[in-house]
Structures are given as C-alpha cells and as structure tokens.
Write an enzyme that holds these catalytic residues in place. Structure first.
Site, PDB file in Angstrom:
ATOM      1  CD  GLU A  59      37.843   8.447  32.746  1.00 40.86           C
ATOM      2  OE1 GLU A  59      36.800   9.002  30.927  1.00 40.86           O
ATOM      3  OE2 GLU A  59      38.773   7.848  33.098  1.00 40.86           O
ATOM      4  CB  CYS A  88      42.888   8.505  27.841  1.00 42.12           C
ATOM      5  SG  CYS A  88      42.116   9.435  27.497  1.00 42.12           S
TER       6      CYS A  88
END
Ligand code: THU
Length: 132
Positions: A59, A88
């Site tokens: 990401e 996360c």
C-alpha cells in the site's frame, strides 16, 4: 467518487501486480493500487529486505508512487492478498494523510472482493487538519 469501471480497474491492477511482490522471507505476497485525485492509478507490491525491518508494504509503495507523481489526494484503495486481509495499521495512517475517508476494496486471490472504508478501519483518526 469512484465509479464501477474505476473500481474494477483498481481491483484488477491490485491483483495483477501482486505477482511481482518481492516477499522471499514471509512469502506473503501483497498487491495494492490507489486511485489518485487526477484519475490516474498507481500500483505497488510489498518489498522485503534481508534486514527485515526495512520491508515496505504494498500500500505504501503505491501511495508513494502516487505522491511522487504529484498526487495529493487518494480517492480509493484496492489491496489483494491470498486470504483477503485488510491493510496494516501503519498503512491505514499513511492513507489517512491523503484521504480523510475513502473506499477500500479488499480482495483475495480468487478475486472475491468486499468494500470497506478508511473511516471504518481507522476511526477517530489523527490527520494533518489536527495540526492547524
Ligand atoms: N504487508 C503489506 O504489504 N501490507 C499490509 O498491509 C500488511 C503486510 C506485507 C509486509 C510483509 O512483506 C508481508 O506482508 C508480511 O507482513
């Protein structure tokens, strides 16, 4: 706002790029794609390192590519993993830097997709507005 065609493109890109993940240690391959405010899409994979702590999530790679291309707003994120897990905590906060809320599409390796949002994953968040 993101339309259905953009959602499908973002999801396809996240799953396609996952093949290029560099994850020789965890073997946990992640692909991500973000839609920038300009309408362009940017993809990323997790990049691991023999010095484990230097690993960067997919990401964040996608977001940093977008920001490096001049984007300052993220309209949507797609992330693809084997089992369809959510980003996360660190990546949630990095998304938050460029979106107060946005749709987040979570995909597994079979192409199953579900929609959640940054607000749902990072409620009562801290952002740049809080520094003003
Ligand atoms: N990983 C990501 O790329 N994104 C996440 O949101 C969670 C974790 C990567 C980091 C590492 O390469 C592997 O997955 C196992 O933690």
């Amino acid at each position: 706002m993101i339309d259905q065609v953009q959602r499908e493109q973002l999801e396809e890109e996240a799953c396609a790029v996952r093949d290029r993940a560099y994850a020789p240690y965890s073997k946990f391959r992640v692909g991500a794609a973000v839609l920038g405010g300009s309408g362009a899409m940017y993809s990323g994979v997790n990049v691991e390192n023999a010095s484990f702590g230097l690993t960067t999530c997919a990401e964040r790679v996608a977001i940093f590519k977008a920001v490096s291309a001049g984007e300052r707003n993220i309209l949507a994120v797609a992330v693809c993993t084997e089992s369809g897990v959510t980003p996360c905590g660190a990546c949630r906060q990095v998304i938050r830097e460029f979106a107060s809320d946005c749709p987040l599409f979570v995909l597994d390796a079979n192409g199953n997709s579900r929609e959640t949002s940054l607000k749902a994953l990072l409620p009562e968040s801290f952002g740049r507005g809080d520094l003003e």
